[in-house]
Design an enzyme around this catalytic site. Sequence first.
Site, mmCIF file in Angstrom:
data_model
loop_
_atom_site.group_PDB
_atom_site.id
_atom_site.type_symbol
_atom_site.label_atom_id
_atom_site.label_comp_id
_atom_site.label_asym_id
_atom_site.label_seq_id
_atom_site.Cartn_x
_atom_site.Cartn_y
_atom_site.Cartn_z
ATOM 1 N N GLY A 23 92.230 68.395 65.252
ATOM 2 C CA GLY A 23 91.404 67.216 65.004
ATOM 3 C C GLY A 23 91.777 66.048 65.893
ATOM 4 O O GLY A 23 92.955 65.669 65.966
ATOM 5 N N GLY A 25 90.591 62.840 65.544
ATOM 6 C CA GLY A 25 90.171 61.594 64.920
ATOM 7 C C GLY A 25 91.254 60.539 64.987
ATOM 8 O O GLY A 25 92.194 60.626 65.775
ATOM 9 N N PHE A 26 91.158 59.533 64.124
ATOM 10 C CA PHE A 26 92.115 58.430 64.152
ATOM 11 C C PHE A 26 93.545 58.908 63.936
ATOM 12 O O PHE A 26 94.478 58.451 64.605
ATOM 13 C CB PHE A 26 91.753 57.397 63.078
ATOM 14 C CG PHE A 26 90.514 56.612 63.394
ATOM 15 C CD1 PHE A 26 90.521 55.650 64.387
ATOM 16 C CD2 PHE A 26 89.343 56.825 62.697
ATOM 17 C CE1 PHE A 26 89.387 54.917 64.680
ATOM 18 C CE2 PHE A 26 88.188 56.107 62.975
ATOM 19 C CZ PHE A 26 88.207 55.145 63.981
ATOM 20 N N GLY A 27 93.749 59.822 62.980
ATOM 21 C CA GLY A 27 95.095 60.322 62.728
ATOM 22 C C GLY A 27 95.626 61.131 63.883
ATOM 23 O O GLY A 27 96.760 60.934 64.344
ATOM 24 N N VAL A 93 88.806 75.992 65.322
ATOM 25 C CA VAL A 93 89.892 76.688 64.619
ATOM 26 C C VAL A 93 89.288 77.474 63.458
ATOM 27 O O VAL A 93 88.510 76.944 62.671
ATOM 28 C CB VAL A 93 90.940 75.685 64.103
ATOM 29 C CG1 VAL A 93 91.963 76.381 63.209
ATOM 30 C CG2 VAL A 93 91.637 75.013 65.280
ATOM 31 N N GLU A 184 75.384 49.262 55.317
ATOM 32 C CA GLU A 184 75.214 48.787 56.688
ATOM 33 C C GLU A 184 73.973 49.382 57.338
ATOM 34 O O GLU A 184 73.261 48.697 58.090
ATOM 35 C CB GLU A 184 76.475 49.110 57.492
ATOM 36 C CG GLU A 184 77.675 48.301 57.004
ATOM 37 C CD GLU A 184 78.989 48.649 57.670
ATOM 38 O OE1 GLU A 184 79.966 47.904 57.478
ATOM 39 O OE2 GLU A 184 79.046 49.681 58.376
ATOM 40 N N ASP A 313 91.917 61.521 56.316
ATOM 41 C CA ASP A 313 91.034 61.751 55.176
ATOM 42 C C ASP A 313 91.250 63.106 54.517
ATOM 43 O O ASP A 313 90.976 63.268 53.327
ATOM 44 C CB ASP A 313 89.569 61.642 55.616
ATOM 45 C CG ASP A 313 89.178 60.238 56.020
ATOM 46 O OD1 ASP A 313 89.992 59.320 55.776
ATOM 47 O OD2 ASP A 313 88.089 60.046 56.572
ATOM 48 N N ALA A 330 89.851 54.255 58.362
ATOM 49 C CA ALA A 330 90.652 54.540 59.554
ATOM 50 C C ALA A 330 92.118 54.172 59.396
ATOM 51 O O ALA A 330 93.005 54.875 59.903
ATOM 52 C CB ALA A 330 90.054 53.804 60.756
ATOM 53 N N GLN A 331 92.413 53.067 58.724
ATOM 54 C CA GLN A 331 93.781 52.561 58.703
ATOM 55 C C GLN A 331 94.818 53.540 58.142
ATOM 56 O O GLN A 331 95.882 53.717 58.752
ATOM 57 C CB GLN A 331 93.834 51.233 57.941
ATOM 58 C CG GLN A 331 93.512 50.026 58.790
ATOM 59 C CD GLN A 331 94.452 49.871 59.967
ATOM 60 O OE1 GLN A 331 95.659 50.089 59.861
ATOM 61 N NE2 GLN A 331 93.909 49.516 61.109
#
Length: 449
Positions: A23, A25-27, A93, A184, A313, A330-331
């Site tokens: 992955g 992503g952010f992590g 994967v 949004e 997540d 994200a944090q």
Amino acid sequence: MLNFDKLSLNIPDTTKPRVVIIGGGFGGINLAKKLSGKHFQVVMFDKQNYHGFWPLLYQVATAGLEPDAIAEPLRKMFGSDDYEDFHFRLVRVTGIYHATNTVATLIGDLQYDYLVIATGTKPNFFGNEQIQRYSFPLKHIPDALNLRSQLLQCFEQASMTKDQEIRHSLLNFVIVGGGPTGVELAGALAEMRTHILPTDYPGLDFSKMNIYLIEGLDRVLPPMDPKSSEKTHRYLEKLGIVVKLSTLVESYDGLTVMLKGGEQIKAHTLIWAAGVSGALVDGLPAESVERGRILVNPFSQVIGFNNIFAIGDIAFMKTEKYPRGHPGVAQPAMQQGKLLAKNLRRLIKGEKLEPFEYLDKGSLAIIGRNRAVADLPGNLHLSGFFAWIIWLFVHIMYLVGFRNKLVVISNWMYRFFTFERGTRLIIRPFVRKGDKSARDFFKKYNPDS
């Protein structure tokens, strides 16, 4: 046609500990950036070749930004000499074999010393196959581009029909889910209805365009403070959005939204932002998974394993403050990725690991121009123009790449003074014979959406 039998992962042998990250992503990217190539060989697998800034995905869907403004190629991010032993592979994967420390992919297997699962989430349709087939999710860039084409095609078709019932259905847009994505997106559609569409389609009466926001709980933005939820609700109503709380969608056949209780809404477009579930990888035992996420300890280690980790997540880290896991934003992923890099270095040195403590920097949501809400540390709650400015600043700051920051800033400045959205392009794939609709075609060739 590409012959997969001729492909292999082609990862060089190494004497260093090999960290495999599933992955980007952010992590995943924050972990990879902090792992020095001098100490580890880092291999990242992802089924897309870019890292996307998903909080701005709704702006791609509503023609405010092009997709390359919110995405950065992974190879570009890790192309410098600072990442001398980093290897990216564009591959899916298919499973984990923890008994042999092996990751299986479509083109071969790879052994790992440490495995990090950072696969994030996928849309959760709660087992409703009909909604899954006919609704429009918003989780990835292909989803956003498909939704953008759907919206614009509805306006085009509405301008070409004299049938009032069909036109009404084409101009009804139902958004399911009152979280940040739903709120949004609803605000962006409302601004298009006011400032853009009447000019593009002078023959249509956009006072009859309805935007419905449906939320199963008793308030919008459930994760945020009730004050922010109440303020957001007022903003939405001022924009002319029909908000339905404590309401569930029972079914959708592509033409009629059926609500529990019997109410029906005729609509060609239902946007699904009602929930997500973990994008799990096959191979972990059942006791390591709970509520669709991977159970981890305070060091991000998957329960039952010392060398398999999960962050972001997909990870379910129970704490006293967060008994249901950390927020799906994200944090937490970014902070977990950075800490795990430190802990992997400690692990190979035999040092004590540091437990994860989430530093909550607050929550934000925007509901159109000069309208936003912010829950900040210290029990500080803002709304209106100042919250909007904070939202703009934070989202620019966390975009990856200088070019992306520049493009987004220039787009926002241009839109602020002109209300213009310059990417109103229909680029949906054509429909092949045998496919019932463009929606079916998209789902067929994008099965993960």
